[in-house]
Structures are given as C-alpha cells and as structure tokens.
Scaffold this active site. Structure first.
Site, PDB file in Angstrom:
ATOM      1  N   HIS A   2       0.769  -5.569   2.498  1.00  0.00           N
ATOM      2  CA  HIS A   2       1.576  -4.797   3.451  1.00  0.00           C
ATOM      3  C   HIS A   2       3.016  -5.286   3.441  1.00  0.00           C
ATOM      4  O   HIS A   2       3.316  -6.379   2.959  1.00  0.00           O
ATOM      5  CB  HIS A   2       0.967  -4.934   4.849  1.00  0.00           C
ATOM      6  CG  HIS A   2      -0.477  -4.566   4.878  1.00  0.00           C
ATOM      7  ND1 HIS A   2      -0.927  -3.319   5.238  1.00  0.00           N
ATOM      8  CD2 HIS A   2      -1.590  -5.293   4.571  1.00  0.00           C
ATOM      9  CE1 HIS A   2      -2.253  -3.284   5.147  1.00  0.00           C
ATOM     10  NE2 HIS A   2      -2.673  -4.474   4.753  1.00  0.00           N
TER      11      HIS A   2
ATOM     12  N   HIS B 241       0.821  -1.205   0.000  1.00  0.00           N
ATOM     13  CA  HIS B 241       0.000   0.000   0.000  1.00  0.00           C
ATOM     14  C   HIS B 241       0.858   1.260   0.000  1.00  0.00           C
ATOM     15  O   HIS B 241       2.015   1.264   0.445  1.00  0.00           O
ATOM     16  CB  HIS B 241      -0.933   0.009   1.210  1.00  0.00           C
ATOM     17  CG  HIS B 241      -0.212   0.074   2.521  1.00  0.00           C
ATOM     18  ND1 HIS B 241       0.262   1.245   3.062  1.00  0.00           N
ATOM     19  CD2 HIS B 241       0.123  -0.897   3.397  1.00  0.00           C
ATOM     20  CE1 HIS B 241       0.850   1.008   4.204  1.00  0.00           C
ATOM     21  NE2 HIS B 241       0.781  -0.293   4.453  1.00  0.00           N
TER      22      HIS B 241
ATOM     23  N   GLU C  89      -1.312  -6.660   7.644  1.00  0.00           N
ATOM     24  CA  GLU C  89       0.035  -6.370   8.122  1.00  0.00           C
ATOM     25  C   GLU C  89       0.326  -7.200   9.374  1.00  0.00           C
ATOM     26  O   GLU C  89      -0.579  -7.739  10.025  1.00  0.00           O
ATOM     27  CB  GLU C  89       0.140  -4.868   8.439  1.00  0.00           C
ATOM     28  CG  GLU C  89       1.457  -4.378   9.022  1.00  0.00           C
ATOM     29  CD  GLU C  89       2.653  -4.653   8.139  1.00  0.00           C
ATOM     30  OE1 GLU C  89       3.029  -5.848   8.014  1.00  0.00           O
ATOM     31  OE2 GLU C  89       3.226  -3.701   7.596  1.00  0.00           O
TER      32      GLU C  89
ATOM     33  N   ARG D 216      -6.130   0.843   3.882  1.00  0.00           N
ATOM     34  CA  ARG D 216      -5.000   1.376   3.131  1.00  0.00           C
ATOM     35  C   ARG D 216      -4.601   0.439   1.987  1.00  0.00           C
ATOM     36  O   ARG D 216      -4.148   0.905   0.937  1.00  0.00           O
ATOM     37  CB  ARG D 216      -3.816   1.670   4.053  1.00  0.00           C
ATOM     38  CG  ARG D 216      -3.283   0.493   4.860  1.00  0.00           C
ATOM     39  CD  ARG D 216      -2.345   1.029   5.945  1.00  0.00           C
ATOM     40  NE  ARG D 216      -1.638   0.003   6.699  1.00  0.00           N
ATOM     41  CZ  ARG D 216      -2.120  -0.594   7.792  1.00  0.00           C
ATOM     42  NH1 ARG D 216      -3.332  -0.289   8.227  1.00  0.00           N
ATOM     43  NH2 ARG D 216      -1.376  -1.480   8.447  1.00  0.00           N
TER      44      ARG D 216
END
Length: 229
Positions: free
Chosen positions: A182, A9, A87, A60
C-alpha cells in the site's frame, strides 16, 4: 545484486469513491485490475524474475499480486502475507468521504491527518465495528498490537520489524523480492532505504499499479532505481 520490486495495489473501489480506506478490506475496481495486469506485463517485459513475494492481508494487495503474477507468467514464487504490510490505519476516518470530511473538519485539519509524519487521525474505539481487534482476520495477532489509528510514523514502526526479520534476509541471500502492498507501507520502507527525512517523506507519492524496481547491494544500498510503465 538483488532486486526489490515495490508494487502498490491497483485502484480500489474506495479509491474510486474517494473514501478513506485504511484497513477496510475493499476489492480492486475494474481499473485497478487492469493496472495490476499491466504491472505484471511490465515486470515480464523488463525480464525480472522474482523468487519470493510478500503482501499485506488485504484483498486489494493480494489480488494485485496474483493478477501481476498471472500477467508476468510467474507462478512459482513463495508467497507470504502479513498484517504488518497493511495500509496505514486511518482510525475513525475510515469509510468517510474525503471531500465531506474536509467540509466538516476543515481542509487544513484533514491535510494534517493525511500528510503529516507523526500526527494520527482520530482513533477508533476498541469496540467499534471497524476495529481490527474484533475482526476475525486478525485473531492470531495480540489485540494490543493492533492499531485503532496510525500516523505514518506509527506505520513505519509497524512495518520495519517485518522488513528486518523477513524481507531483508531474502535480499541478502541474493533473491529478487516482490512486495505488493500500500501507499503508506511502501513509503515507510522507502523512507528507511533512501534515508528520507520526516519532512520530505510526506510529499512522496506512490503511484497505483506501477512497479518500482530497486537494485540493492549486500549492504542494502540502492545502486539503481527505475519505475516500470
């Protein structure tokens, strides 16, 4: 050969503020939005068409995917979101300023939490307001599967079942796949694909908003790798 595109992202608001983010669902910064649009333009310039897209459930990553699709002019791909591509969960560090945390605990300890392969940060308590076990976003996931803190090794263990069951089969069918995720979930998959050692993976950096394109044969061996932009 199938193509696998990894896209971390774009810069988030907490990246900008130098905070530990993890599973905290923060949005992209204006710079992060521009990064996502540039990523899509780079994919279009490289003439890559992707058939299916995977992302985490965090906004995100989802917004990076949608902005990149718009910029690439590709809107027809199937889209699948999963918490398994989230993440790394930074436990009790989430929301803390990185510099202030280093002052409190010492730079060396924070470096161990951030960069070691198998040492997790301090865990959240299960009833902490930051806990995914009380977040409606994860209501369909068994609570015992939701982490209260993770090392990169833990992240790898979380990500790989989804890789084997969902992403790899698409590539084996010859489909081009985009994964918007991520830094640490992408590192986990790259560790597996590139057979990177536990000691070497800690130094691998994944740039924000920058597509990493892998050409894979039927055995999931990397024939070619290049970075766009």
């Amino acid at each position: 050969m199938a193509k696998l595109i990894f896209l971390r992202h774009g810069q988030s608001l907490w990246n900008l503020e130098n905070k530990f983010t993890g599973w905290t669902d923060v949005d992209l910064s204006p710079h992060g939005e521009r990064e996502a649009l540039r990523a899509g333009a780079a994919i279009a310039k490289d003439k890559i068409h992707f058939d299916i897209a995977f992302s985490s459930v965090l906004r995100r990553a989802v917004r990076t995917l949608h902005l990149a699709e718009r910029s690439a002019g590709q809107f027809g791909a199937d889209e699948i979101r999963t918490w398994r591509l989230n993440e790394r969960h930074y436990g009790a560090l989430q929301g803390l300023d990185k510099a202030l945390t280093a002052q409190k605990y010492g730079a060396e300890q924070v470096k161990i939490w951030r960069r070691s392969f198998d040492i997790p940060p301090p865990y959240l308590s299960a009833d902490d307001p930051r806990s995914p076990r009380i977040d409606p976003l994860y209501s369909s996931v068994p609570k015992e599967m939701l982490p209260l803190g993770e090392s990169l090794k833990d992240t790898l263990i979380r990500v790989m079942p989804f890789w084997e069951q969902c992403i790899r089969p698409q590539l084996e069918k010859g489909k081009n796949v985009l994964v918007a995720a991520h830094g640490n979930s992408i590192r986990a998959m790259l560790k597996h694909l590139k057979h990177i050692s536990d000691s070497d993976i800690v130094s691998l950096e994944i740039p924000t908003g920058t597509p990493i394109v892998l050409s894979l044969d039927s055995g999931m061996n990397i024939e070619e790798e290049h970075i766009l932009g």
